[in-house]
Structures are given as structure tokens and as C-alpha cells.
Design a protein around this motif. Structure first.
Motif, PDB file in Angstrom:
ATOM      1  N   HIS A  33      -7.105   8.876   5.171  1.00 29.71           N
ATOM      2  CA  HIS A  33      -6.441   9.516   6.123  1.00 29.71           C
ATOM      3  C   HIS A  33      -7.066   9.173   7.559  1.00 29.71           C
ATOM      4  O   HIS A  33      -6.317   8.655   8.331  1.00 29.71           O
ATOM      5  CB  HIS A  33      -6.406  11.063   6.123  1.00 29.71           C
ATOM      6  N   GLU A  34      -8.141   8.785   7.545  1.00 28.04           N
ATOM      7  CA  GLU A  34      -8.648   8.100   9.056  1.00 28.04           C
ATOM      8  C   GLU A  34      -8.097   6.915   9.140  1.00 28.04           C
ATOM      9  O   GLU A  34      -7.604   6.253  10.240  1.00 28.04           O
ATOM     10  CB  GLU A  34     -10.288   8.318   9.002  1.00 28.04           C
ATOM     11  N   LEU A  35      -8.039   6.064   8.078  1.00 33.04           N
ATOM     12  CA  LEU A  35      -7.328   4.649   8.227  1.00 33.04           C
ATOM     13  C   LEU A  35      -5.934   4.801   8.629  1.00 33.04           C
ATOM     14  O   LEU A  35      -5.249   3.806   9.016  1.00 33.04           O
ATOM     15  CB  LEU A  35      -7.448   3.951   7.015  1.00 33.04           C
ATOM     16  N   GLY A  36      -5.252   5.798   8.370  1.00 31.83           N
ATOM     17  CA  GLY A  36      -3.958   5.972   8.902  1.00 31.83           C
ATOM     18  C   GLY A  36      -2.774   6.199   7.807  1.00 31.83           C
ATOM     19  O   GLY A  36      -1.631   6.068   7.793  1.00 31.83           O
ATOM     20  N   VAL A  37      -3.053   6.538   6.380  1.00 28.25           N
ATOM     21  CA  VAL A  37      -2.190   6.474   5.333  1.00 28.25           C
ATOM     22  C   VAL A  37      -1.292   7.988   5.460  1.00 28.25           C
ATOM     23  O   VAL A  37      -1.903   8.960   6.438  1.00 28.25           O
ATOM     24  CB  VAL A  37      -2.864   6.826   4.120  1.00 28.25           C
ATOM     25  N   MET A  38      -0.279   8.113   4.884  1.00 28.54           N
ATOM     26  CA  MET A  38       0.496   9.173   5.110  1.00 28.54           C
ATOM     27  C   MET A  38       0.227  10.255   4.226  1.00 28.54           C
ATOM     28  O   MET A  38       0.530  11.458   4.491  1.00 28.54           O
ATOM     29  CB  MET A  38       1.815   8.824   5.246  1.00 28.54           C
ATOM     30  N   GLY A  39      -0.280   9.990   3.111  1.00 29.12           N
ATOM     31  CA  GLY A  39      -0.598  10.968   2.393  1.00 29.12           C
ATOM     32  C   GLY A  39      -1.449  10.440   1.128  1.00 29.12           C
ATOM     33  O   GLY A  39      -1.501   9.289   0.838  1.00 29.12           O
ATOM     34  N   VAL A  40      -1.868  11.136   0.366  1.00 28.37           N
ATOM     35  CA  VAL A  40      -2.699  10.877  -0.994  1.00 28.37           C
ATOM     36  C   VAL A  40      -2.323  11.723  -1.985  1.00 28.37           C
ATOM     37  O   VAL A  40      -2.421  12.962  -1.771  1.00 28.37           O
ATOM     38  CB  VAL A  40      -4.201  10.869  -0.690  1.00 28.37           C
ATOM     39  N   VAL A  89       8.284   2.008   3.708  1.00 26.67           N
ATOM     40  CA  VAL A  89       7.394   2.871   3.067  1.00 26.67           C
ATOM     41  C   VAL A  89       6.813   2.038   1.692  1.00 26.67           C
ATOM     42  O   VAL A  89       7.335   1.177   0.870  1.00 26.67           O
ATOM     43  CB  VAL A  89       7.862   4.047   2.165  1.00 26.67           C
ATOM     44  N   VAL A  90       5.232   1.962   1.485  1.00 26.06           N
ATOM     45  CA  VAL A  90       4.649   1.448   0.414  1.00 26.06           C
ATOM     46  C   VAL A  90       3.881   2.650  -0.426  1.00 26.06           C
ATOM     47  O   VAL A  90       3.020   3.437   0.135  1.00 26.06           O
ATOM     48  CB  VAL A  90       3.879   0.277   0.755  1.00 26.06           C
ATOM     49  N   LEU A 116       1.591   5.592   1.243  1.00 31.58           N
ATOM     50  CA  LEU A 116       1.245   6.915   0.362  1.00 31.58           C
ATOM     51  C   LEU A 116       0.447   6.044  -0.668  1.00 31.58           C
ATOM     52  O   LEU A 116       0.809   5.186  -1.541  1.00 31.58           O
ATOM     53  CB  LEU A 116       2.402   7.496  -0.295  1.00 31.58           C
ATOM     54  N   VAL A 117      -0.892   6.798  -1.071  1.00 30.62           N
ATOM     55  CA  VAL A 117      -1.799   6.550  -1.913  1.00 30.62           C
ATOM     56  C   VAL A 117      -2.072   7.099  -3.126  1.00 30.62           C
ATOM     57  O   VAL A 117      -1.792   8.532  -2.964  1.00 30.62           O
ATOM     58  CB  VAL A 117      -3.196   6.197  -1.271  1.00 30.62           C
ATOM     59  N   LEU A 118      -1.928   6.595  -4.381  1.00 29.35           N
ATOM     60  CA  LEU A 118      -1.750   7.272  -5.481  1.00 29.35           C
ATOM     61  C   LEU A 118      -3.277   7.246  -6.196  1.00 29.35           C
ATOM     62  O   LEU A 118      -3.995   5.803  -6.138  1.00 29.35           O
ATOM     63  CB  LEU A 118      -0.987   6.795  -6.441  1.00 29.35           C
ATOM     64  N   THR A 119      -3.999   7.966  -6.626  1.00 27.39           N
ATOM     65  CA  THR A 119      -5.439   7.663  -7.248  1.00 27.39           C
ATOM     66  C   THR A 119      -5.825   8.777  -8.316  1.00 27.39           C
ATOM     67  O   THR A 119      -5.266   9.681  -8.305  1.00 27.39           O
ATOM     68  CB  THR A 119      -6.415   7.977  -6.103  1.00 27.39           C
ATOM     69  N   ALA A 142       6.187  14.551  -1.160  1.00 26.14           N
ATOM     70  CA  ALA A 142       5.832  13.606  -0.640  1.00 26.14           C
ATOM     71  C   ALA A 142       6.715  12.793  -0.098  1.00 26.14           C
ATOM     72  O   ALA A 142       6.706  12.493   1.393  1.00 26.14           O
ATOM     73  CB  ALA A 142       4.561  12.763  -1.325  1.00 26.14           C
ATOM     74  N   LEU A 143       7.932  12.571  -0.598  1.00 31.14           N
ATOM     75  CA  LEU A 143       9.123  11.700  -0.295  1.00 31.14           C
ATOM     76  C   LEU A 143       9.636  12.606   0.914  1.00 31.14           C
ATOM     77  O   LEU A 143      10.220  12.005   1.854  1.00 31.14           O
ATOM     78  CB  LEU A 143       9.963  11.670  -1.363  1.00 31.14           C
ATOM     79  N   ASN A 144       9.811  13.937   0.913  1.00 32.60           N
ATOM     80  CA  ASN A 144      10.367  14.690   1.840  1.00 32.60           C
ATOM     81  C   ASN A 144       9.594  14.511   3.223  1.00 32.60           C
ATOM     82  O   ASN A 144      10.214  14.205   4.096  1.00 32.60           O
ATOM     83  CB  ASN A 144      10.382  16.134   1.538  1.00 32.60           C
TER      84      ASN A 144
END
Length: 215
Positions: A100-107, A52-53, A85-88, A120-122
Motif C-alpha cells: 500500500h505504501e508503494l501505491g497499489v490500489m488493493g491486495v 488497471v493491472v 491490484l495485487v493477488l497473493t 475490488a472491481l467496484n
């Protein structure tokens, strides 16, 4: 049980500390690396090969990896087995959809980090996508004539900067694209925000989208 290896990337030490503490309390995960720039992040991913990153959307970078959508696109293409997982700080639905289209698991919005990170970790532990609670956008358009007058007051360069910013590019990316310094681009964005009477990046994007600009 084998622990899930995590690399965290953010240029703000407080964010790194907060995310690290949450992960360390969760016995399913282990932090194997941290990064404060896109180059460091790539190095950590290559050396640690994490599961995970968790990375900030806007990261100090270089011409090779950049930040924003350019960095995330590189990560999803190069590290296909790593959950991202992206933080913004931004809540632009167009950018979130693209991520999400690029394939990240969540924002996750940073101002909701503490409420959402455990959920998110769950999801990540079960290799499921994490869907952040949807927040209704607040319209900042009240008077169309006033909106038109405000946009008419922008210079051509300010309009150019806004067009690229609303499209999801960071100030760093824009500076490279228009061959100006990040300081100059940032100043032009601030000037445009002042003319449009908005005070945050989120309000700026919302204002432009609701006004029908740059679509």
C-alpha cells in the motif's frame, strides 16, 4: 461509456481464467491482455496502456524486473497512471502495508479471490482503494523454550533465507541476492520450515514474526 482496460498477470492458468471470467461479466471492464511472467506483463503494459493491472505478487521473472516487491515497486514507479491490484497467497501484514505504501490500489488473498474480486472491481471503477477484510493472525507460538530450540537447529544459510523471506522477498529474488539457484534456496526454505514445524508460507512468516525474529 468508455470501458476500463485491464491486463491480468498470473502464472497459473486457472487463476487467469477465473479473473478473466469475472471481468468479462462486468460491462465496465474489458481485458486487453494477459501475462504469465513479469517480462510479459511489462510488454503488455507498454503496448496496451491499460487503466488497471491485476497481478500475482509472485511472478516468474528475470533479473530485469524480478517479482514480489521489486516488480510491484517498478510497476508503481513506471506506470503511474495504472491502478494496480495485487493477488497473493501471503497474509504478512508487513508486506501488505509495504504494498500500500508503494501505491497499489488493493491486495487480495487468493483463497478469498472469488468473494472479494467484485468488490475490488467496484472500487477500481471509482478509482478508490480497495481494503480487504482484515483477518486476525493466529499465533503459532506456544512454548518459548521450544521456539528457541527450533531456531537454534537452523543452519546459518537457512537463517539467512528466512530473514530475506520474512522481509518480503520471493525465492527468485533471494536466489539472485545470495547467488544460489532457486532450487537450492527453495530446498533450504523447506528444510527450515520442517525444523520449525510449519507447513505453509503464511505459518512460517507468522511464526517468525511472533517469535520476534528478523525484526
Amino acid at each position: 461509456m468508455k470501458k476500463i482496460k485491464v491486463v491480468i498477470a498470473d502464472d497459473h492458468p486457472i487463476v487467469l481464467l477465473g479473473v478473466r471470467e469475472v471481468i468479462q461479466r462486468d460491462g465496465r471492464f474489458i481485458v486487453v491482455g494477459e501475462a504469465t511472467s513479469s517480462s510479459q506483463l511489462i510488454d503488455r503494459l507498454q503496448s496496451e496502456k491499460p487503466d488497471v493491472v491485476i497481478t500475482d505478487f509472485h511472478m516468474p521473472g528475470d533479473s530485469t524486473f524480478g517479482d514480489g516487491l521489486k516488480l510491484i515497486e517498478y510497476l508503481t514507479r513506471r506506470f503511474v497512471d495504472t491502478q494496480i491490484l495485487v493477488l497473493t497467497m501471503m497474509s504478512n501484514n508487513l508486506i501488505v502495508s509495504r504494498l500500500h505504501e508503494l501505491g497499489v490500489m488493493g491486495v487480495i488473498q487468493k483463497n478469498h479471490l472469488h468473494e472479494e474480486i467484485e468488490n475490488a472491481l467496484n472500487a477500481l471503477a471509482s478509482r478508490r482503494n480497495y481494503q480487504s477484510p482484515v483477518q486476525e493472525a493466529i499465533s503459532v507460538i506456544h512454548n518459548q523454550q521450544q521456539v528457541d530450540e527450533r531456531f537454534a537447529s537452523l543452519s546459518l544459510r537457512e537463517m539467512e533465507i528466512l530473514r530475506l523471506f520474512v522481509a518480503g522477498h520471493s525465492v527468485t529474488d533471494i536466489a539472485r541476492m545470495v547467488n544460489r539457484s532457486s532450487k537450492t534456496v527453495s530446498a533450504q526454505k523447506v528444510s527450515a520450515m520442517r525444523k520449525l514445524a510449519v507447513t505453509t508460507d503464511q505459518a512460517l512468516v507468522t511464526y517468525c514474526v511472533n517469535a520476534g525474529k528478523f525484526q
